[in-house]
Enzyme design. Structure first.
Site, PDB file in Angstrom:
ATOM      1  CB  CYS A 132       8.717  46.331  12.888  1.00 42.97           C
ATOM      2  SG  CYS A 132       7.588  45.013  12.443  1.00 42.97           S
ATOM      3  CG  HIS A 181       3.663  35.538  17.105  1.00 43.01           C
ATOM      4  ND1 HIS A 181       4.661  35.062  16.294  1.00 43.01           N
ATOM      5  CD2 HIS A 181       2.631  34.672  16.976  1.00 43.01           C
ATOM      6  CE1 HIS A 181       4.263  33.958  15.699  1.00 43.01           C
ATOM      7  NE2 HIS A 181       3.032  33.705  16.086  1.00 43.01           N
ATOM      8  CG  HIS A 191       3.293  35.899  11.319  1.00 49.18           C
ATOM      9  ND1 HIS A 191       2.185  36.040  12.120  1.00 49.18           N
ATOM     10  CD2 HIS A 191       4.348  36.317  12.052  1.00 49.18           C
ATOM     11  CE1 HIS A 191       2.556  36.505  13.307  1.00 49.18           C
ATOM     12  NE2 HIS A 191       3.853  36.682  13.291  1.00 49.18           N
ATOM     13  CG  HIS A 225       7.977  31.710  12.661  1.00 51.99           C
ATOM     14  ND1 HIS A 225       7.408  32.551  11.738  1.00 51.99           N
ATOM     15  CD2 HIS A 225       8.202  32.463  13.766  1.00 51.99           C
ATOM     16  CE1 HIS A 225       7.314  33.767  12.268  1.00 51.99           C
ATOM     17  NE2 HIS A 225       7.794  33.737  13.495  1.00 51.99           N
ATOM     18  CD  GLU A 256       9.158  35.041   7.965  1.00 45.21           C
ATOM     19  OE1 GLU A 256       9.112  35.806   8.947  1.00 45.21           O
ATOM     20  OE2 GLU A 256      10.185  34.858   7.308  1.00 45.21           O
ATOM     21  CB  CYS A 261      12.985  42.076   9.223  1.00 43.58           C
ATOM     22  SG  CYS A 261      12.363  43.657   9.734  1.00 43.58           S
ATOM     23  CB  SER A 280       7.083  37.524  19.726  1.00 42.49           C
ATOM     24  OG  SER A 280       8.080  38.283  19.065  1.00 42.49           O
ATOM     25  CB  SER A 281      10.214  34.413  15.961  1.00 35.23           C
ATOM     26  OG  SER A 281      11.473  34.133  15.476  1.00 35.23           O
ATOM     27  CG  ASN A 282      10.637  40.326  16.933  1.00 30.73           C
ATOM     28  OD1 ASN A 282      10.975  41.204  17.713  1.00 30.73           O
ATOM     29  ND2 ASN A 282       9.368  40.132  16.599  1.00 30.73           N
TER      30      ASN A 282
END
Lengths: 286, 286
Positions: A12, A41, A77, A127, A129, A192, A220-222
């Site tokens: 991204c 991540h 992050h 997290h 972030e 995002c 990785s959260s996403n």
């Protein structure tokens, strides 16, 4: 086997920016470069940077002995104000590669706190972030949570971790408003857009495919969010970080879908499609 | 018969201000004074002002012939920008007695429209306050409604008519948020606190009393709200505007409660308690 790859793949904007700037620096600079924590991540991306000469340290209390003559990079992050102060006090140079979408969210929270709003963030306390956010604002006027609470405040501002999914966020804030009697409310979707678009695609591909591979960091959260979305629709969803994880698996099927997290490199995806072509004579659809 | 009168009675702040300033002007000024529309929604108060020498006209297209040498008063609910322009162009002097709570709401809406928000107001299109609001802002970016709609906007600001009840407003905005996918939301409770307090008292008194009298204008929004609240709890609720309306009614009971709207004068309330003392030997509780 027909393989459909999501349209939104590769890094991204924020990850791309952090990765490219780090690489530029490693190429042109002879000063030693450190990274505090993982840039993103994804262990393949992090390993790639290590191979290019970056040095990683993870404990802010155990700084490298040559910090005074070295550069340090702040990861995508973000970090806390206290961590930033320590880096600034101890390194020759600090390069901030925090994702601009994360920085914007933090600035918005700081502004609203100054205007007297209590902040509620829909996110996971652990997290990076969220830890960075909490450590960058007035901690007495913020709650990071995924649960609904009764608050004593009248003025409240509700935002979201940048990587949560929009439907859960909406459920969250409507429940929060039902439970409380706020009189002055601000709600800002700070998710995002890139990750939102990948979610929408995930649904389409999970519906189309017989099996789905989600390629991305295990922490990785996403990526985990894409896995959850896909699994809800298609139980034959597999989350892998490296191609090696497929070696003992039989992926045979008519239609295979591929999704990737926002910190998954395009070269890892390429490796996956090559593997599928070789082993399953897969046809990669446009 | 024991009679309990609500603690919050008499004019609210905005009505008191409008009434007193109008009377002051009528006393000290020899210039002819006009009122455009009803100062407040209470015919006794309006009649009282007429007796003191005020002249009322209701149609903006039929201005008094002596307007150029006269004053005109803008009533408590406010008027539209166009009406204001006509008054300013045609009268010697314009005195604005719009309730400050209403003015603040209008200013807030203007500010948020300028910041790019579409405005949704929970209110009745026909109420003078709402007509004045609509006529004072960009009409293409506002919706005044009590129904839930699907909107095309991402940035939305939700406010309320100053005289609605808080519970209905809360139900309204939570439903609005559920129905829509806004990404930038501001919700401000612009309900007049004075009317909210009277609502809370209305519930207590309706629970305590055998019968309830609500004294206030038949076309007064806040009075009608008190009537509804009381009726939900106590079906023996009577809405009157003048004492004469009681003449043929039998109010006999153990416990009688009295509520008044925010434009009901204290002297009308006094007349009511005197009537109850004389006819029913009522004891007025502290």
């Amino acid at each position: 086997m027909k393989v459909k790859v999501a349209e939104k793949v590769g890094f991204c904007y924020g990850v791309n920016r952090a990765y490219n700037k780090t690489n530029e620096m490693l190429k042109k600079d002879n000063k030693k470069t450190y990274l505090f924590g993982e840039l993103v991540h994804n262990k393949i991306v992090v390993q790639n940077l290590k191979n290019s000469g970056i040095n990683i340290f993870k404990d802010i209390n155990k700084l490298p002995t040559d910090s005074k003559t070295s550069k340090v990079i702040i990861r995508a992050h973000g970090i806390t104000l206290e961590e930033r102060r320590i880096l600034e006090d101890n390194f020759d140079e600090v390069i901030d590669l925090t994702c601009p979408i994360v920085s914007n969210m933090t600035s918005f929270v700081i502004k609203k706190q100054k205007e007297g709003y209590f902040i509620v963030v829909y996110g996971s306390k652990q997290h990076p972030e969220m830890r960075a956010l909490k450590g960058s604002v007035d901690q007495s006027k913020i709650k990071i949570t995924k649960d609904i609470h009764k608050e004593n405040y009248k003025k409240v501002c509700i935002v979201s971790q940048t990587t949560v999914d929009i439907k859960s966020f909406k459920n969250f804030y409507t429940e929060y408003l039902k439970t409380n009697d706020f009189s002055d409310i601000i709600i800002k979707n700070t998710i995002c857009i890139e990750t939102s678009k990948r979610e929408i695609e995930a649904k389409k591909i999970a519906n189309w495919a017989d099996k789905v591979i989600v390629l991305g960091g295990k922490n990785s959260s996403n990526t985990k969010k894409l896995v959850n979305i896909s699994k809800t629709i298609n139980e034959k969803t597999l989350h892998i970080e490296e191609i090696e994880e497929l070696k003992n698996k039989d992926l045979s099927c008519e239609k295979l879908g591929i999704l990737t997290g926002t910190s998954t490199a395009i070269w890892t995806l390429k490796e996956l499609t090559e593997y599928l072509k070789n082993k399953y004579s897969a046809e990669i659809l446009d």
